[in-house]
Design an enzyme around this catalytic site. Structure first.
Site, PDB file in Angstrom:
ATOM      1  N   HIS A  17       0.843  -1.206   0.000  1.00  0.00           N
ATOM      2  CA  HIS A  17       0.000   0.000   0.000  1.00  0.00           C
ATOM      3  C   HIS A  17       0.878   1.256   0.000  1.00  0.00           C
ATOM      4  O   HIS A  17       0.620   2.220  -0.724  1.00  0.00           O
ATOM      5  CB  HIS A  17      -0.863   0.028   1.260  1.00  0.00           C
ATOM      6  CG  HIS A  17      -1.971  -0.976   1.296  1.00  0.00           C
ATOM      7  ND1 HIS A  17      -2.162  -1.832   2.371  1.00  0.00           N
ATOM      8  CD2 HIS A  17      -2.954  -1.265   0.407  1.00  0.00           C
ATOM      9  CE1 HIS A  17      -3.219  -2.584   2.140  1.00  0.00           C
ATOM     10  NE2 HIS A  17      -3.720  -2.262   0.958  1.00  0.00           N
ATOM     11  N   LYS A  41     -18.002  -5.717   8.819  1.00  0.00           N
ATOM     12  CA  LYS A  41     -16.755  -6.456   9.072  1.00  0.00           C
ATOM     13  C   LYS A  41     -15.958  -5.761  10.173  1.00  0.00           C
ATOM     14  O   LYS A  41     -15.615  -4.594  10.043  1.00  0.00           O
ATOM     15  CB  LYS A  41     -15.937  -6.466   7.765  1.00  0.00           C
ATOM     16  CG  LYS A  41     -15.037  -7.688   7.589  1.00  0.00           C
ATOM     17  CD  LYS A  41     -14.450  -7.717   6.172  1.00  0.00           C
ATOM     18  CE  LYS A  41     -13.102  -8.429   6.122  1.00  0.00           C
ATOM     19  NZ  LYS A  41     -12.330  -8.030   4.937  1.00  0.00           N
ATOM     20  N   ARG A  90      -2.046  -5.744  -7.539  1.00  0.00           N
ATOM     21  CA  ARG A  90      -0.985  -6.723  -7.346  1.00  0.00           C
ATOM     22  C   ARG A  90      -0.947  -7.735  -8.491  1.00  0.00           C
ATOM     23  O   ARG A  90       0.093  -8.330  -8.772  1.00  0.00           O
ATOM     24  CB  ARG A  90      -1.208  -7.474  -6.023  1.00  0.00           C
ATOM     25  CG  ARG A  90      -1.125  -6.593  -4.781  1.00  0.00           C
ATOM     26  CD  ARG A  90      -1.724  -7.283  -3.606  1.00  0.00           C
ATOM     27  NE  ARG A  90      -3.150  -7.544  -3.845  1.00  0.00           N
ATOM     28  CZ  ARG A  90      -3.939  -8.156  -2.975  1.00  0.00           C
ATOM     29  NH1 ARG A  90      -3.472  -8.584  -1.813  1.00  0.00           N
ATOM     30  NH2 ARG A  90      -5.219  -8.355  -3.249  1.00  0.00           N
ATOM     31  N   SER A 127      -3.479  -8.091   3.231  1.00  0.00           N
ATOM     32  CA  SER A 127      -3.599  -7.821   4.667  1.00  0.00           C
ATOM     33  C   SER A 127      -4.065  -9.071   5.405  1.00  0.00           C
ATOM     34  O   SER A 127      -3.600  -9.367   6.509  1.00  0.00           O
ATOM     35  CB  SER A 127      -4.576  -6.657   4.893  1.00  0.00           C
ATOM     36  OG  SER A 127      -4.059  -5.486   4.286  1.00  0.00           O
TER      37      SER A 127
HETATM   38  C1  LIG Z   1      -2.306  -5.353   0.563  1.00  0.00           C
HETATM   39  C2  LIG Z   1      -2.944  -4.954  -0.725  1.00  0.00           C
HETATM   40  C3  LIG Z   1      -4.252  -5.259  -1.088  1.00  0.00           C
HETATM   41  N1  LIG Z   1      -4.489  -4.748  -2.308  1.00  0.00           N
HETATM   42  C4  LIG Z   1      -5.746  -4.888  -3.016  1.00  0.00           C
HETATM   43  C5  LIG Z   1      -6.578  -3.621  -2.898  1.00  0.00           C
HETATM   44  C6  LIG Z   1      -6.730  -3.257  -1.435  1.00  0.00           C
HETATM   45  O1  LIG Z   1      -7.451  -3.936  -0.707  1.00  0.00           O
HETATM   46  O2  LIG Z   1      -6.088  -2.299  -1.030  1.00  0.00           O
HETATM   47  C7  LIG Z   1      -3.357  -4.074  -2.764  1.00  0.00           C
HETATM   48  C8  LIG Z   1      -3.094  -3.372  -3.932  1.00  0.00           C
HETATM   49  C9  LIG Z   1      -1.821  -2.802  -4.089  1.00  0.00           C
HETATM   50  C10 LIG Z   1      -0.841  -2.921  -3.115  1.00  0.00           C
HETATM   51  C11 LIG Z   1      -1.086  -3.632  -1.941  1.00  0.00           C
HETATM   52  C12 LIG Z   1      -2.359  -4.208  -1.777  1.00  0.00           C
END
Ligand SMILES: Cc1cn(CCC(=O)O)c2ccccc12
Length: 161
Positions: A17, A41, A90, A127
């Site tokens: 992130h 949630k 990702r 996460s």
């Molecule tokens: C940890 C993480 C989840 N996602 C999906 C979207 C979100 O839930 O934030 C990402 C997108 C880019 C970089 C890291 C992440």
């Protein structure tokens, strides 16, 4: 004044992130990281804790602010006088999930979504996986800032010492 909103649950905020926020902060005059509240949630960290952790983690980025949001994302974009939503990706799976929402947000309000690939070193990191690894006693330090790693270490209900 170009402004971008970067929504997410951020439970917790990972280095993946952080990569997306950092890149956006060099390309937009203002970046608003929005912790999206999901009333159905209960996260590991409260919304207030997540905001505080992200603010501390991004203290070196003066044009980044952090807030919570409940409701339609395009209403937040309008409220913040932003023009762009930035979403980190990702993988193609993330894209498949995000694309319909991006189209809907454009149709609802004209807000454009800019997609950005995160650092490949974190493409496998979610996460929820981070929390599971921590719960089972694994090392999550490579994927989190030191302060957030410490916060997770203190919070997780470890099943193994
Ligand atoms: C940890 C993480 C989840 N996602 C999906 C979207 C979100 O839930 O934030 C990402 C997108 C880019 C970089 C890291 C992440």
């Amino acid at each position: 004044m170009s402004a971008a909103v970067i929504p997410g649950s951020y439970d917790p905020f990972t280095l993946g992130h952080r990569f997306v926020v950092t890149q956006a902060a060099t390309r937009f005059e203002r970046v608003i990281v929005a912790v999206v509240v999901n009333p159905n949630k209960r996260g590991m960290f409260t919304v207030a804790e997540r905001i505080a952790m992200i603010e501390a983690d991004c203290a070196d980025l003066p044009n980044v602010t952090v807030r919570s949001w409940t409701g339609l994302l395009v209403d937040l974009v309008r409220e913040e006088d932003a023009t762009t939503i930035v979403k980190g990706l990702r993988s193609e799976t993330d894209f498949a999930y995000e694309a319909p929402m991006a189209q809907m947000n454009r149709e609802l309000s004209g807000a454009e979504t800019f997609f950005m690939l995160t650092d490949p070193r974190f493409a496998h990191v979610s996460s929820s996986l981070i929390k599971e690894v921590a719960r089972l006693g694994g090392d999550t330090a490579p994927y989190l800032s030191p302060a957030i790693h410490q916060a997770l270490d203190n919070r997780v209900d470890r099943v193994r010492a």
